[in-house]
Design a protein around this motif. Structure first.
Motif, short mmCIF file in Angstrom:
data_model
loop_
_atom_site.label_atom_id
_atom_site.label_comp_id
_atom_site.label_asym_id
_atom_site.label_seq_id
_atom_site.Cartn_x
_atom_site.Cartn_y
_atom_site.Cartn_z
N LEU A 1 1.85 6.38 -6.53
CA LEU A 1 0.48 7.32 -7.20
C LEU A 1 1.07 8.84 -7.03
O LEU A 1 0.73 9.83 -7.92
CB LEU A 1 -0.52 7.59 -6.07
CG LEU A 1 -1.47 6.53 -7.04
CD1 LEU A 1 -2.32 5.82 -6.20
CD2 LEU A 1 -1.77 5.87 -8.46
N ALA A 2 1.95 9.63 -5.54
CA ALA A 2 2.50 10.95 -5.90
C ALA A 2 2.96 11.22 -6.44
O ALA A 2 3.26 12.19 -7.26
CB ALA A 2 3.00 10.63 -4.57
N ARG A 3 3.86 10.11 -6.89
CA ARG A 3 4.97 10.47 -7.69
C ARG A 3 3.94 10.93 -9.26
O ARG A 3 4.59 11.64 -10.07
CB ARG A 3 6.01 9.62 -8.36
CG ARG A 3 7.06 9.08 -7.48
CD ARG A 3 8.19 8.40 -7.54
NE ARG A 3 7.68 7.23 -7.64
CZ ARG A 3 7.52 6.30 -7.06
NH1 ARG A 3 7.90 6.33 -6.00
NH2 ARG A 3 6.98 5.36 -7.62
N SER A 4 3.29 9.92 -9.66
CA SER A 4 2.77 10.17 -11.13
C SER A 4 1.36 11.11 -11.47
O SER A 4 0.28 11.06 -12.45
CB SER A 4 2.57 9.14 -11.49
OG SER A 4 1.42 8.20 -10.87
N ASP A 5 1.04 11.77 -9.71
CA ASP A 5 0.17 12.59 -9.82
C ASP A 5 0.68 13.74 -10.80
O ASP A 5 0.76 14.38 -11.44
CB ASP A 5 0.39 13.57 -8.65
CG ASP A 5 -1.44 14.28 -8.60
OD1 ASP A 5 -1.55 14.35 -9.21
OD2 ASP A 5 -1.23 15.13 -7.76
N PRO A 6 -0.39 13.45 -12.48
CA PRO A 6 -0.22 14.34 -12.85
C PRO A 6 -1.06 15.92 -12.54
O PRO A 6 -0.26 18.12 -13.39
CB PRO A 6 -1.64 14.22 -14.02
CG PRO A 6 -2.48 13.13 -12.99
CD PRO A 6 -1.87 13.08 -11.76
N ILE B 1 1.18 -1.09 -0.01
CA ILE B 1 -0.26 -0.23 0.04
C ILE B 1 0.99 1.24 -0.36
O ILE B 1 0.30 2.22 -0.70
CB ILE B 1 -0.81 -0.29 1.26
CG1 ILE B 1 -1.62 -1.14 1.01
CG2 ILE B 1 -1.74 0.99 1.44
CD1 ILE B 1 -2.85 -0.88 2.05
N ARG B 2 1.65 1.30 0.80
CA ARG B 2 3.22 2.41 0.95
C ARG B 2 4.02 2.26 -0.35
O ARG B 2 3.37 3.93 -1.05
CB ARG B 2 4.07 2.29 1.44
CG ARG B 2 3.85 2.12 3.32
CD ARG B 2 4.89 2.30 4.96
NE ARG B 2 5.79 1.36 4.17
CZ ARG B 2 5.79 0.16 4.60
NH1 ARG B 2 4.27 0.04 5.27
NH2 ARG B 2 6.08 -1.31 4.57
N GLU B 3 3.81 1.70 -1.09
CA GLU B 3 4.49 1.73 -2.87
C GLU B 3 3.41 1.97 -3.46
O GLU B 3 3.86 3.25 -4.47
CB GLU B 3 4.63 0.36 -2.99
CG GLU B 3 6.16 -0.07 -2.40
CD GLU B 3 6.58 -1.16 -2.47
OE1 GLU B 3 6.07 -1.93 -3.23
OE2 GLU B 3 7.80 -2.61 -1.59
N ARG B 4 1.84 1.77 -3.82
CA ARG B 4 1.08 1.66 -4.22
C ARG B 4 0.65 3.27 -3.94
O ARG B 4 0.75 4.28 -4.84
CB ARG B 4 -0.15 1.64 -4.33
CG ARG B 4 0.05 0.12 -5.27
CD ARG B 4 -1.43 -0.30 -5.00
NE ARG B 4 -1.78 -0.59 -4.06
CZ ARG B 4 -2.03 -1.99 -2.77
NH1 ARG B 4 -1.17 -2.73 -3.33
NH2 ARG B 4 -3.43 -1.39 -1.73
N ARG B 5 1.36 3.91 -2.66
CA ARG B 5 0.58 5.31 -2.56
C ARG B 5 2.02 6.29 -3.24
O ARG B 5 1.58 7.64 -3.43
CB ARG B 5 0.60 5.64 -0.77
CG ARG B 5 -0.63 5.67 -0.40
CD ARG B 5 -0.44 4.92 0.98
NE ARG B 5 -0.38 6.49 1.74
CZ ARG B 5 -0.96 7.69 2.07
NH1 ARG B 5 -2.54 7.39 2.37
NH2 ARG B 5 -1.10 8.64 2.33
N GLU B 6 3.20 5.83 -2.62
CA GLU B 6 4.47 6.72 -3.54
C GLU B 6 4.22 6.77 -5.08
O GLU B 6 4.62 7.62 -5.29
CB GLU B 6 5.55 6.04 -2.85
CG GLU B 6 5.71 6.40 -1.27
CD GLU B 6 6.46 5.38 -0.70
OE1 GLU B 6 7.70 4.62 -1.75
OE2 GLU B 6 6.94 5.05 0.05
#
Length: 321
Positions: free
Chosen positions: A136-141, A129-134
């Motif tokens: 998504l944050a990195r790829s946030d358009p 879950i932490r990896e998915r959160r990170e």
């Protein structure tokens, strides 16, 4: 037909049979009894209508009474707010993307101890879950878009999003004092459209979010938690796991993958349930939250009411958007 009405009808038929010797008398009595029966029927119908109306009003009131929303319903509210924000930013000359909701971290899902063995078997201590959160944050358009703007354009976009100054909205937050935010900008516009009473919503959300945090601190520091924690630790030691409290397991497996993570998480969940630690935590959490809610009844009530009323609007917005 009510029992009282059947009784009166039976009495009327018996009286007609007993009085059959005199036609004139029968006609007089029949006329009086008919009038009486008609009045009784009218009263019964009026009662039935009133009862049905009262029942309908009670059912409607019960249907409209606020309740706590599910996780899925809260996600609908969040998506609707993003859609409204996107449309507002477009009118202001900027781009904004409606992004997926970031999954809740372990600390929100299980603030004290993991007590779901199936979840533990699938997620361990939430490293995935932490990896998915990170990711998504990195790829946030939206983040990439703002980063590419010039300094002047970025400042204008931030003003369009959040408003020019921190004025218009305020809340006295437990443990934080008075905080303020702009009642202008696209975020405030979206929340006003969704919740209608923006000032009440801002106060309710900020105060109740703070109550969540302070309640968790109170639970962890409650002396009533110690016996159950000791029993949990004994259960873990019996399984060869030298942890005295659930916080220690999280410190061990929080940052990097390590052998035994999933087995330890499953043992933690099993011990939490078998020793009563999970039940004790639920009881203490409920008691502390009720105590804190009682100090801020208006904000607690307003949040439940405004969210519940906003749900149908949010569904329409998501369906159109």
């Amino acid at each position: 037909m009510s029992a009282q009405l059947r009784l009166y009808k039976a009495h009327f038929r018996a009286s007609r049979k007993a009085d059959g010797n005199s036609d004139a008398t029968c006609r007089i009595r029949r006329s009086g009894r008919t009038a009486f029966l008609a009045a009784l029927l009218a009263a019964a119908l009026a009662c039935m209508t009133a009862c049905e109306s009262a029942g309908s009003q009670t059912a409607q009131a019960r249907q409209e009474s606020p309740r706590l929303l599910t996780v899925e319903e809260r996600e609908v509210l969040a998506q609707a707010e993003k859609i409204l924000t996107r449309d507002c930013m477009k009118r202001e000359g900027f781009s904004f993307w409606v992004t997926p909701e970031i999954p809740e971290p372990l600390e929100r899902l299980f603030p004290y101890v993991i007590d779901d063995k199936e979840w533990a078997a699938a997620n361990g201590y939430g490293r995935g879950i932490r990896e998915r959160r990170e990711a998504l944050a990195r790829s946030d358009p939206n983040r990439r878009y703002f980063d590419r703007l010039s300094a002047d354009r970025k400042a204008a976009a931030i003003t369009a999003l959040n408003g020019p100054t921190s004025e218009g909205l305020e809340a006295d937050v437990p443990g934080m004092g008075r905080i303020r935010h702009s009642d202008k900008g696209c975020v405030s516009y979206a929340q006003r459209e969704l919740y209608t009473d923006l000032r009440a919503w801002y106060r309710a959300k900020k105060v109740t979010d703070a109550l969540d945090r302070t309640a968790r601190v109170a639970v962890v520091g409650d002396p009533k938690l110690l016996p159950a924690t000791r029993q949990w630790a004994a259960c873990m030691h019996e399984r060869g796991l030298p942890y005295d409290m659930p916080q220690k397991t999280r410190e061990r497996f929080a940052l990097r993958p390590e052998a035994g993570e999933f087995a330890t998480a499953q043992a933690e969940a099993a011990c939490a349930r078998s020793t009563g630690l999970a039940a004790t935590l639920r009881e203490l959490s409920r008691a502390h939250r009720q105590r804190m809610d009682s100090r801020h009844p208006t904000e607690v009530k307003n949040r439940a009411l405004l969210e519940y009323k906003a749900l149908s609007r949010a569904r329409d917005i998501v369906r159109r958007g």
